[in-house]
Design an enzyme around this catalytic site. Structure first.
Site, short mmCIF file in Angstrom:
data_model
loop_
_atom_site.label_atom_id
_atom_site.label_comp_id
_atom_site.label_asym_id
_atom_site.label_seq_id
_atom_site.Cartn_x
_atom_site.Cartn_y
_atom_site.Cartn_z
N HIS A 125 0.83 -1.21 0.00
CA HIS A 125 0.00 0.00 0.00
C HIS A 125 0.86 1.26 0.00
CE1 HIS A 125 -3.74 2.22 1.12
NE2 HIS A 125 -2.86 3.04 1.68
N GLU A 126 1.83 1.30 0.91
CA GLU A 126 2.63 2.52 1.06
C GLU A 126 3.60 2.73 -0.10
OE1 GLU A 126 1.88 4.68 3.15
OE2 GLU A 126 0.48 3.45 4.27
N HIS A 129 1.83 4.53 -2.80
CA HIS A 129 1.84 5.98 -2.61
C HIS A 129 3.19 6.58 -2.98
CE1 HIS A 129 -2.08 6.35 -0.87
NE2 HIS A 129 -1.81 5.61 0.18
#
Length: 517
Positions: A125-126, A129
Site C-alpha cells: 500500500h505505502e 503511494h
C-alpha cells in the site's frame, strides 16, 4: 496510509524542511502502546525509479483513480444500506457485516500469518503511494514502520510544499495509489493460489487425497489419525482436496438438521450384514419409550427389513423407529465395520434394488443416531504403512494404498471433528520433515494476504478522518466544485467527513456489540 500531517491539500500546516536537511531531525517514537522506526535509505532509489518511468507510472496510477473513486462510492453505498437496515430492523444489518467478526478466536500460528500478511499488505500500500508521488516529482521525506499495540503498519511522509503545487488529478493519483496497489495485490495472490499446484508439481502431488497436517489434542481423532496420514473417503465418498472435504462436511451437517426434532433416527443408507451368531451374543438395548440406550463403549443398532430403493429416493433417513424397524442391539462399531454393507446407496446400487444382499444367516443392522450426533465412516491410509510399502517391493501405489487403508467410525458432531484436524491437498513426492509444510505455508500466507489486502483497500476507501478516503474525497471536492470558493469547499469536506465518520463508528460499535452479546 500517508502521513496525515503533510499529505492534505489546503491545510494550514507549517512548511517542512527539504529532504536532505531533515535527516538529522528524524526521531523514532516509543511509547507503551506505539513505537515506530523511520528510515531514509529508500527515498532516493524510489524517487529516481519513479521519475525514470514516470510516463508509464502516470498511466498506471490514472487507472487507480477510477478504481479508488469507484471503491469509495461502493463503500459509501454499503454504509448507507447498513445504516438504513440498522434503523429499520434494529440490529439485523443489510449486508450482514457483523459476521466479519465471526471466528476471531484465532490460534497463535494464525496470528503470526495475520501479522506477516499485514506487514506485506501495508508495505504494498505505502510503496504505491511512494511510487505515485515520485512519478509526479514529489519527494518522500521518510518511510516509517510502526507497531500499534500488537498490530504492525507503515506510513510514508511526503514533502508538503510539493504536494500543494500539484494539480488535483495528480494528487488523486497519489491518494488512490495505495488502494489500487492493494487491489492489484489481491489479484496477484489469487493468481498465485491458482497456479500453485502447477508451480509445485515437480515436488508435490495435488488433488489425490488430503493429507493430515496436524491433529488437535482435544480431537476425537487424536488416537487414530497422525500427521502425514492420508484421508481417502468420508462415508464412502472419495475425497481429493480440502475443498471437497469441506463440502462433504457441510452436506452431512445439512442432513443432521433432522436431529433438531429431538428424535432418534436411522439413516437408510447405512447398514451392515451382521451374522446371527454375533447378534445372539450381543446385549439388547434398553430404553424408555422411543429412546434407546447402550453402554458407553457400544453403539445401538436396529435390525432392518429388506430395503427398497423407492423408499430412499429422496436421500433422507427414516425417523419412525418403533413402527418400521425391528429389535435394538448393542454392538461394538469396529466389529460391525468388518462386514459387508446391506443398505441402498445411489453410488453403490445392488443389481436387485428391492432384494436383500445379506444371506440367510445374516441380518441387516443399521446404527441408531441420537439427537445431535452422526455416524460417519472415515477411511484413511496410515503414513507409517505407506512408508514401509515404499521401501518394500510393492511398486503399484494403488495396491500399496489399499493394503494400508483403515476405517474409523466417528459418532458425534462432525463440525467439531472437522475443526479439530488440519488438512492440505498437497503430498510431497519425496518425504522430508519440512517439505510437507511448505505448500500449506504458502497457501495460508497468500490466502491471508488476499483477505488482509482486500480489507485494507476497503477500509482506506472509507470517507472518514485519518484514512485515504479523506484525501480522495478532498481531491474530488476540489476538482468537482471549482466554482465555489476555498472556504465553502472546506466546509463541505468537513461536514461529509464528520457525517461518514459518525456513521462508520456507529456501525463498528454495533458490530462489536453484536459479537460480544
Amino acid at each position: 496510509m500517508m502521513d496525515g500531517s503533510r499529505g492534505r491539500r489546503g491545510r494550514i500546516n507549517p512548511p517542512v524542511l527539504p529532504l536532505r536537511s531533515s535527516i538529522s531531525q528524524l526521531s523514532n517514537t516509543v511509547s507503551c502502546w506505539y513505537c515506530d522506526f523511520k528510515f531514509l535509505i529508500l527515498n532516493d532509489p524510489l524517487f529516481h525509479f519513479g521519475r525514470r518511468y514516470s510516463r508509464w507510472f502516470r498511466v498506471w496510477f490514472t487507472m487507480g483513480i477510477g478504481f479508488g473513486i469507484a471503491t469509495l462510492i461502493g463503500v459509501t453505498v454499503v454504509l448507507l444500506c447498513e445504516l438504513g437496515s440498522l434503523l429499520v430492523y434494529r440490529g439485523n444489518t443489510f449486508f450482514g457485516l457483523p459476521f466479519l467478526f465471526t471466528g476471531l478466536n484465532i490460534s497463535f500460528p494464525s496470528f503470526v500469518y495475520l501479522c506477516v500478511s499485514s506487514i506485506v499488505s501495508v508495505l504494498v500500500h505505502e510503496f504505491g503511494h511512494a511510487l505515485a508521488a515520485a512519478s509526479e516529482g514529489v519527494h518522500t521525506e521518510y518511510i516509517a514502520i510502526f507497531l500499534a499495540v500488537f498490530f504492525p503498519g507503515a506510513v510514508v511522509a511526503f514533502n508538503y510544499a510539493s504536494l500543494q503545487a500539484l494539480p488535483a488529478v495528480a494528487s488523486l493519483r497519489i491518494y488512490c495509489a495505495g488502494i489500487w496497489h492493494n487491489a492489484v495485490f489481491c489479484g496477484v495472490c489469487t493468481l498465485v493460489l491458482f497456479l500453485l499446484p502447477y508451480i509445485l508439481s515437480p515436488f508435490y502431488t495435488y488433488g489425490e487425497h488430503p493429507m493430515v497436517m496436524d491433529v488437535a489434542l482435544y480431537s476425537p481423532l487424536s488416537g487414530y489419525l497422525s500427521p502425514r496420514d492420508v484421508i481417502v473417503s468420508l462415508d464412502d465418498t472419495h475425497i481429493h482436496t480440502t475443498e471437497e472435504w469441506k463440502l462433504i462436511i457441510m452436506s452431512l451437517t445439512e442432513q443432521n438438521k433432522l436431529h433438531s426434532s429431538g428424535q432418534e433416527i436411522v439413516d437408510g443408507h447405512k447398514g451392515y450384514c451382521v451374522p446371527h451368531s454375533l447378534i445372539q451374543e450381543s446385549t439388547r438395548s434398553l430404553g424408555k419409550g422411543n429412546e434407546t440406550k447402550c453402554p458407553n463403549e457400544l453403539t445401538t443398532f436396529v435390525s432392518t427389513p429388506c430395503l427398497d430403493s423407492s423408499e430412499y429416493e429422496n436421500n433422507e433417513p427414516d425417523i419412525n423407529l418403533p413402527k418400521r424397524w425391528g429389535s435394538f442391539q448393542c454392538l461394538d462399531a469396529m466389529d460391525v465395520l468388518k462386514f459387508k454393507k446391506c443398505s441402498y446407496n445411489k453410488m453403490t446400487t445392488p443389481t436387485n434394488k428391492s432384494g436383500c444382499v445379506c444371506s440367510e444367516v445374516e441380518s441387516c443392522l443399521a446404527p441408531v443416531q441420537h439427537p445431535g450426533q452422526q455416524w460417519v465412516e472415515l477411511t484413511f491410509s496410515s503414513f507409517d504403512c505407506q512408508n514401509v510399502g515404499r521401501n518394500s517391493d510393492a511398486t503399484d501405489s494403488s495396491i500399496r494404498e489399499g493394503s494400508c487403508l483403515q476405517t474409523y467410525v466417528f459418532v458425534g458432531d462432525v463440525i467439531s471433528m472437522a475443526h479439530s484436524i488440519h488438512l492440505t491437498s498437497y503430498q510431497p513426492r519425496w518425504y522430508a520433515e519440512f517439505a510437507a509444510y511448505l505448500p500449506n505455508t504458502l497457501e495460508r500466507f497468500f490466502t491471508c494476504s488476499f483477505h488482509v489486502s482486500m480489507l485494507l483497500a476497503l477500509l482506506n476507501s472509507l470517507p472518514v478522518y485519518f484514512l485515504d478516503g479523506e484525501s480522495i474525497l478532498e481531491g474530488i471536492i476540489h476538482h468537482s466544485f471549482n466554482s465555489l470558493n476555498f472556504s465553502k469547499r472546506r466546509l463541505i469536506l468537513r461536514y461529509c467527513l464528520l457525517g461518514w465518520t459518525i456513521i462508520s463508528v456507529t456501525l463498528l460499535l454495533q458490530m462489536v456489540l453484536h459479537r460480544v452479546v
